[in-house]
Scaffold this active site. Structure first.
Site, mmCIF file in Angstrom:
data_model
loop_
_atom_site.group_PDB
_atom_site.id
_atom_site.type_symbol
_atom_site.label_atom_id
_atom_site.label_comp_id
_atom_site.label_asym_id
_atom_site.label_seq_id
_atom_site.Cartn_x
_atom_site.Cartn_y
_atom_site.Cartn_z
ATOM 1 N N ASP A 1 0.862 -1.184 0.000
ATOM 2 C CA ASP A 1 0.000 0.000 0.000
ATOM 3 C C ASP A 1 0.897 1.233 0.000
ATOM 4 O O ASP A 1 1.339 1.681 -1.059
ATOM 5 C CB ASP A 1 -0.925 -0.093 1.219
ATOM 6 C CG ASP A 1 -1.953 1.021 1.309
ATOM 7 O OD1 ASP A 1 -1.897 1.978 0.525
ATOM 8 O OD2 ASP A 1 -2.831 0.952 2.190
ATOM 9 N N ASP B 1 -7.346 -9.466 5.132
ATOM 10 C CA ASP B 1 -8.448 -9.372 6.096
ATOM 11 C C ASP B 1 -9.002 -7.966 6.217
ATOM 12 O O ASP B 1 -8.376 -6.989 5.818
ATOM 13 C CB ASP B 1 -7.944 -9.788 7.478
ATOM 14 C CG ASP B 1 -7.058 -8.703 8.098
ATOM 15 O OD1 ASP B 1 -6.041 -8.346 7.470
ATOM 16 O OD2 ASP B 1 -7.402 -8.199 9.181
HETATM 17 P P1 IMP Z 1 1.862 -0.594 3.739
HETATM 18 O O1 IMP Z 1 2.934 -0.759 4.783
HETATM 19 O O2 IMP Z 1 1.159 0.736 3.837
HETATM 20 O O3 IMP Z 1 2.388 -0.841 2.338
HETATM 21 O O4 IMP Z 1 0.727 -1.632 4.050
HETATM 22 C C1 IMP Z 1 0.921 -2.971 3.803
HETATM 23 C C2 IMP Z 1 0.115 -3.843 4.742
HETATM 24 O O5 IMP Z 1 -1.160 -3.284 5.056
HETATM 25 C C3 IMP Z 1 -0.165 -5.149 4.040
HETATM 26 O O6 IMP Z 1 0.801 -6.105 4.381
HETATM 27 C C4 IMP Z 1 -1.546 -5.516 4.527
HETATM 28 O O7 IMP Z 1 -1.439 -6.299 5.697
HETATM 29 C C5 IMP Z 1 -2.206 -4.223 4.886
HETATM 30 N N1 IMP Z 1 -3.111 -3.742 3.808
HETATM 31 C C6 IMP Z 1 -2.902 -2.731 2.940
HETATM 32 N N2 IMP Z 1 -3.933 -2.533 2.119
HETATM 33 C C7 IMP Z 1 -4.858 -3.452 2.466
HETATM 34 C C8 IMP Z 1 -6.172 -3.771 1.950
HETATM 35 O O8 IMP Z 1 -6.702 -3.166 0.998
HETATM 36 N N3 IMP Z 1 -6.814 -4.808 2.558
HETATM 37 C C9 IMP Z 1 -6.274 -5.506 3.594
HETATM 38 N N4 IMP Z 1 -5.050 -5.250 4.103
HETATM 39 C C10 IMP Z 1 -4.343 -4.235 3.538
#
Ligand code: IMP
Ligand code: MG
Length: 185
Positions: free
Chosen positions: A110, A166
């Site tokens: 994300d 989830d």
């Molecule tokens: P980041 O560190 O912002 O890249 O977020 C990554 C983590 O957030 C992933 O490993 C997921 O566990 C969670 N995540 C991000 N987007 C989603 C989504 O749309 N649905 C569910 N979990 C998400």
């Protein structure tokens, strides 16, 4: 497989976004690319818990060369649909990855914070190489400078569910990827 047309999760409605056929086909492609690339290198796949467990198990069964697996765990979103902006270690890997070829496997990238944090963390353990794999990439949401070597599907900045992912711990057992109702197209 558990593949309903729509899903109610924590009071919200989700619709199908990626079908089990689309997932299967793409996971098989990624598996062959990895097998080709890592032939003779006995790579170690490192899955990020909890979200990546389904993708990783399907992916590894498409990799027809000797390889190993280990897991680590980070704190996640909590029960919200937006990133907390913080990463905490909950569990480290057990394997010694010094000199090893590491394939780091995430369910979704994300903001990119988690993946960047993980690459930096594993790099300190002295692996021969690290490649990153993510099933889903919210391309427009990623603002951390992160290296992504294999991406299953680039997706818009929308909340998704299923196939390991989830919403407040529910929905991981869905056999395909669902998206919050009203967010599609
Ligand atoms: P980041 O560190 O912002 O890249 O977020 C990554 C983590 O957030 C992933 O490993 C997921 O566990 C969670 N995540 C991000 N987007 C989603 C989504 O749309 N649905 C569910 N979990 C998400
Ligand atoms: Mg995750």
């Amino acid at each position: 497989l558990y593949t309903p047309e729509t899903v109610e999760c924590n009071g919200e409605t989700f619709n199908i976004y990626l079908t089990k056929e689309e997932l299967e086909a793409r996971v098989a492609e990624l598996g062959s690319e990895l097998a080709e690339k890592y032939k003779g290198k006995n790579p170690i796949f490192i899955g990020v818990l909890n979200g990546a467990y389904i993708f990783l198990s399907d992916l590894m069964r498409q990799v027809d060369i000797p390889c190993e697996v280990d897991f680590l765990k980070l704190s996640s979103y909590g029960d919200e649909k937006v990133s907390s902006g913080e990463v905490t270690d909950l569990k480290d890997i057990d394997a010694d990855i010094e000199g090893r070829n590491v394939v780091l496997v995430e369910d979704i990238v994300d903001t990119g914070l988690s993946m960047k944090y993980l690459v930096d963390k594993l790099q300190k353990k002295g692996p021969a190489s690290i490649a990153t794999v993510t099933l889903l990439h919210k391309t427009e949401a990623t603002h951390h400078d992160v290296q992504l070597d294999y991406v299953g599907f680039p997706i818009p900045t929308l909340f998704v569910l299923g196939y390991g992912l989830d919403y407040a711990q529910e929905g991981r057992n869905l056999g395909q990827i669902y998206i919050l109702d009203g967010d599609a197209d």
